[in-house]
Design a protein around this motif. Sequence first.
Motif, mmCIF file in Angstrom:
data_model
loop_
_atom_site.group_PDB
_atom_site.id
_atom_site.type_symbol
_atom_site.label_atom_id
_atom_site.label_comp_id
_atom_site.label_asym_id
_atom_site.label_seq_id
_atom_site.Cartn_x
_atom_site.Cartn_y
_atom_site.Cartn_z
ATOM 1 N N THR A 1 -2.375 6.403 5.424
ATOM 2 C CA THR A 1 -2.524 4.954 5.242
ATOM 3 C C THR A 1 -2.074 4.184 6.482
ATOM 4 O OG1 THR A 1 -2.113 5.201 2.881
ATOM 5 C CG2 THR A 1 -1.840 2.999 3.772
ATOM 6 N N THR B 1 -8.618 3.703 -0.206
ATOM 7 C CA THR B 1 -9.104 2.413 -0.695
ATOM 8 C C THR B 1 -9.039 1.302 0.351
ATOM 9 O OG1 THR B 1 -6.971 1.637 -1.491
ATOM 10 C CG2 THR B 1 -8.221 3.012 -2.987
ATOM 11 N N SER C 1 4.045 5.385 3.005
ATOM 12 C CA SER C 1 3.015 6.307 2.507
ATOM 13 C C SER C 1 3.151 7.673 3.159
ATOM 14 C CB SER C 1 1.619 5.764 2.824
ATOM 15 O OG SER C 1 1.422 4.517 2.229
ATOM 16 N N GLU D 1 -2.777 4.697 0.089
ATOM 17 C CA GLU D 1 -4.040 4.029 -0.232
ATOM 18 C C GLU D 1 -5.086 4.245 0.861
ATOM 19 O OE1 GLU D 1 -4.622 2.844 -3.050
ATOM 20 O OE2 GLU D 1 -2.871 1.845 -3.917
ATOM 21 N N ARG E 1 -9.801 1.361 -10.635
ATOM 22 C CA ARG E 1 -9.255 1.709 -9.336
ATOM 23 C C ARG E 1 -10.383 2.246 -8.468
ATOM 24 N NH1 ARG E 1 -5.420 3.825 -6.132
ATOM 25 N NH2 ARG E 1 -3.452 2.862 -6.713
ATOM 26 N N CYS F 1 0.834 -1.203 0.000
ATOM 27 C CA CYS F 1 0.000 0.000 0.000
ATOM 28 C C CYS F 1 0.864 1.246 0.000
ATOM 29 C CB CYS F 1 -0.865 0.058 1.263
ATOM 30 S SG CYS F 1 -1.917 -1.353 1.490
ATOM 31 N N ASP G 1 -5.910 -1.401 -4.505
ATOM 32 C CA ASP G 1 -6.879 -0.456 -5.074
ATOM 33 C C ASP G 1 -8.118 -1.123 -5.673
ATOM 34 O OD1 ASP G 1 -5.800 -1.619 -7.265
ATOM 35 O OD2 ASP G 1 -4.883 0.190 -8.081
#
Length: 341
Positions: free
Chosen positions: A51, A18, A47, A15, A202, A12, A98
């Motif tokens: 995240t 998501t 990230s 993300e 996505r 990730c 995603d």
Amino acid sequence: MEAKLISVVVPCYNEAATVPEFYRRIKAVAGSLQGRSFEFLFVNDGSSDHTGRVLNDLASLDPRVRVIHLARNRGHQIALTAGIDHAAGDVIVTMDADLQHPPEVIPDLIHALEQGHDIVHAQRRIRTGDSWFKLLTAKLFYLFMRFFSGVKLIENCGDFRAFTKPVQQTVIAFRTPHQFLRGTFVQVGFRQAVIQYDGEARFGGETGYSLWKMVNLAIDGVLGFSATPIRIITWLSLALWAMSLIHLGVSLYDHFVSGITVPGWTSIITLMFFFTGLVLFSIAVIGSYVGRIFQQGQNNPLYWVCDLRNLPEDAPGKEGSPREVLLAQHVTKTSGAIDEG
Ligand code: UDP
Ligand code: MG
């Protein structure tokens, strides 16, 4: 082979948008498969959004959620490697966060493994929701790879696949600072199969694969799997050498037999530029391979971890395994600020 514990490895990078939806869907899939336990192994690849916090919140609610926080962004392939290193399952599934890789395909992957395969690649039948630019670069990527590296990659598979523990142990041993896992998985052999699914767009957020990262991935794929570029420039230089010999013969004939002398220093300059360019290009190609020898020789860790959630640090695994060694050497127990750089 019976898949009792299934590890789902999910790299990730930014993300946060998501991950909650991904978790909701993977949890539903896990619930629908009776008699099997799951671990959801998220790798937070340095990230810069929240995240990390989203993953830690999930980990505190669900012990099946395990999180490896890398100390900085190391790229998709290395984040995947980190996840594969830490996976404890009899079966390991790797997929994107995603939702372009639908979690609902996992039961089919497991089924195909239990039919006697060791590696099952999930191939996207149609690519919906991708921009024309993404479609074009993806097409070019596979064309380029087929031409320059010897490996027959599975088109539109990305890194969505399931494999068994022996494959995991093998792939772990094939590490380089320029990981190109979709090539490695094809190269290692074992009994492989491909199943197809319909692609999805996505779910949220945006692609972490810039054009730059894509080009670098293609270079890793070519340089990591073949010496074809060196062979091409060797043949090219031989051909050019032959051409220049012919050219010399023709000029000498013109001068001594036909009596024409060409006062063309322009052509000389042109040729000089051309050949200097060729020589520099050749050095660059050879230099790229030498650079790899240098990087591999340094033996730096591929990634380093700044925090772990729901993962025992004295993790299972044999003494001296890459996982043990990496953890022993590189885990610092400092959580918190993750340097983006
Ligand atoms: N990813 C990562 N590190 C990166 C870039 C991407 O871990 O530096 C992850 C990303 O979070 C996603 C997967 O790799 O789960 C695939 O990336 P993305 O969807 O951005 O690529 P695309 O589908 O556009 O090729
Ligand atoms: Mg994607």
